[in-house]
Write a protein that holds these residues in place. Structure first.
Motif, PDB file in Angstrom:
ATOM      1  N   PHE A 161      11.008  31.327  -8.454  1.00  0.00           N
ATOM      2  CA  PHE A 161      11.386  30.193  -9.290  1.00  0.00           C
ATOM      3  C   PHE A 161      10.655  29.030  -9.108  1.00  0.00           C
ATOM      4  CE2 PHE A 161      14.896  33.371  -8.994  1.00  0.00           C
ATOM      5  CZ  PHE A 161      15.386  33.485  -9.997  1.00  0.00           C
ATOM      6  N   SER A 162      10.398  28.583  -7.849  1.00  0.00           N
ATOM      7  CA  SER A 162       9.517  27.231  -7.835  1.00  0.00           C
ATOM      8  C   SER A 162       9.189  27.349  -6.193  1.00  0.00           C
ATOM      9  CB  SER A 162      10.012  26.104  -8.054  1.00  0.00           C
ATOM     10  OG  SER A 162      11.187  25.449  -6.979  1.00  0.00           O
ATOM     11  N   PHE A 163       7.820  27.736  -5.987  1.00  0.00           N
ATOM     12  CA  PHE A 163       7.242  28.421  -4.851  1.00  0.00           C
ATOM     13  C   PHE A 163       5.673  27.373  -4.905  1.00  0.00           C
ATOM     14  CE2 PHE A 163       5.288  30.806  -1.682  1.00  0.00           C
ATOM     15  CZ  PHE A 163       5.822  30.650  -0.526  1.00  0.00           C
ATOM     16  N   VAL A 164       5.541  26.915  -3.650  1.00  0.00           N
ATOM     17  CA  VAL A 164       4.078  26.502  -3.403  1.00  0.00           C
ATOM     18  C   VAL A 164       3.579  27.172  -2.375  1.00  0.00           C
ATOM     19  CG1 VAL A 164       5.165  24.520  -1.917  1.00  0.00           C
ATOM     20  CG2 VAL A 164       2.718  24.283  -2.995  1.00  0.00           C
ATOM     21  N   ASP A 165       2.309  27.578  -2.646  1.00  0.00           N
ATOM     22  CA  ASP A 165       1.596  28.515  -1.657  1.00  0.00           C
ATOM     23  C   ASP A 165       0.842  27.737  -0.717  1.00  0.00           C
ATOM     24  OD1 ASP A 165      -0.789  28.013  -2.932  1.00  0.00           O
ATOM     25  OD2 ASP A 165      -0.703  29.924  -4.082  1.00  0.00           O
TER      26      ASP A 165
END
Length: 361
Positions: A67-71
């Motif tokens: 959905f919203s993920f920052v790596d």
């Protein structure tokens, strides 16, 4: 994972049958009419501000895979992130013209009302009190994911139902509908339990993994996504219960129709593109379609785009950047992704789902 997906599908399909008895949140937010709260308050539009800035500022969660993920390299991905990219593509013909702000559940509405972000695309449930001028004073765009509240447990906990939580504890993020829904459902069942509340979702899931609470409750999509990040994810599962309806979608401030219309119709355009069968791969060919509906939709004729303050080919820009809704879904949370969530209610209206766009004409 397939087991999780099956549970999620079954529960999602049951959401529509639930009665709308959800209590509403009382999150603190700056008054949308307060001085400096938004361009609309001073007679302008956030649309002008964003265009002049040349960058969209989008409030996201940042911690939910799919959905919203920052790596680790700082790259954002997910269904909610693609909505931000779609709006940026419509505005600037550049899906990367987005600054992301990670916001927890207690700070998101204040950030939006105060102008820190232009819009939210952050698993936010559309409710009456959040929408109304006497409540949080927000505008909810089209729902991009129909969800329901669930409960995650450890497989060795012996818990098989909500009634089994008598005398036990549940981790929950504060300032959310899930916190209030949990209280309501347990009250209805006369189950005495202990809520363990956290402002930050990471802290809540960490506490659950450490065994500080016997259950973790949130939207089912978030539970399924977060489960993949827990140590030994196969040790956990979702109960086959749905505690609420959770329609999630983009949000803007109240009383700014020009800006809200842009976010709203870009999102609807993603559904319409899928209905027309327009994809990233064939959008250029579709420009020569003889269908008057498709020609208007893609800006080959008419002035639907300029009426919104955009270019007439804004949906061509959007589709080239992120694809249609079906492509976004499958890439991020669909059966070909790590989450493998069947479409269910998130299918198009003509395929048994709830995704529907008003006409582009």
């Amino acid at each position: 994972m397939r087991k999780w997906a099956s549970l999620l599908l079954a529960a999602t399909l049951s959401v529509a049958a639930l009665s709308a008895c959800t209590s509403e949140p009382t999150e603190t937010a700056a008054s949308p009419g307060a001085e400096g709260a938004s361009p609309a308050a001073s007679g302008g539009s956030r649309l002008d501000t964003v265009l002049q800035r040349g960058t969209l500022i989008c409030g996201v969660d940042g911690g939910i895979p799919g959905f919203s993920f920052v790596d680790s390299s700082g790259q954002y991905s997910g269904l909610d992130v693609d909505i931000c990219k779609a709006v940026a593509a419509a505005l600037f013909n550049d899906p990367n013209a987005v600054e992301y702000r990670n916001l927890d559940s207690t700070e998101r509405f204040t950030a939006l009302a105060g102008g820190e972000v232009d819009m939210l695309s952050r698993n936010t449930t559309w409710t009456s009190s959040r929408d109304s001028a006497g409540g949080n004073g927000l505008e909810f765009g089209p729902t991009t994911f129909y969800d329901g509240q669930g409960m995650m447990i450890a497989n060795d906990s012996g818990i098989a139902s909500l009634e089994d939580f008598a005398g036990k504890s549940v981790c929950v993020e504060t300032g959310t509908t899930t916190e209030l829904n949990l209280t309501d459902r347990m009250r209805e069942l006369n189950v005495q339990f202990t809520p363990v509340v956290f402002q930050d979702a990471d802290a809540a899931y960490a506490a659950f993994a450490e065994g500080r609470c016997q259950g973790m409750t949130s939207d089912k999509s978030q539970l399924a996504a977060r489960r993949t990040t827990l140590p030994n994810p196969d040790n956990y599962s979702l109960l086959d219960v749905t505690m609420s309806k959770e329609p999630l979608g983009p949000v803007t401030v109240n009383n700014d129709s020009r800006w809200f219309d842009v976010v709203k119709w870009v999102t609807y355009g993603l559904f319409q593109a899928e209905e027309y069968g327009i994809t990233q791969a064939n959008v250029d060919q579709q420009l020569s379609s003889e269908s008057p509906d498709i020609r208007r939709f893609l800006g080959a004729e008419g002035d639907l785009g300029t009426q919104l303050g955009l270019s007439n080919d804004f949906m061509v820009r959007v589709i080239k950047a992120v694809g249609n809704y079906g492509e976004i879904y499958e890439r991020n949370v669909g059966e070909g992704s790590d989450l493998s969530i069947p479409r269910g209610l998130n299918s198009l209206w003509n395929d048994g789902g709830l995704m529907y766009s008003p006409p582009f004409r």
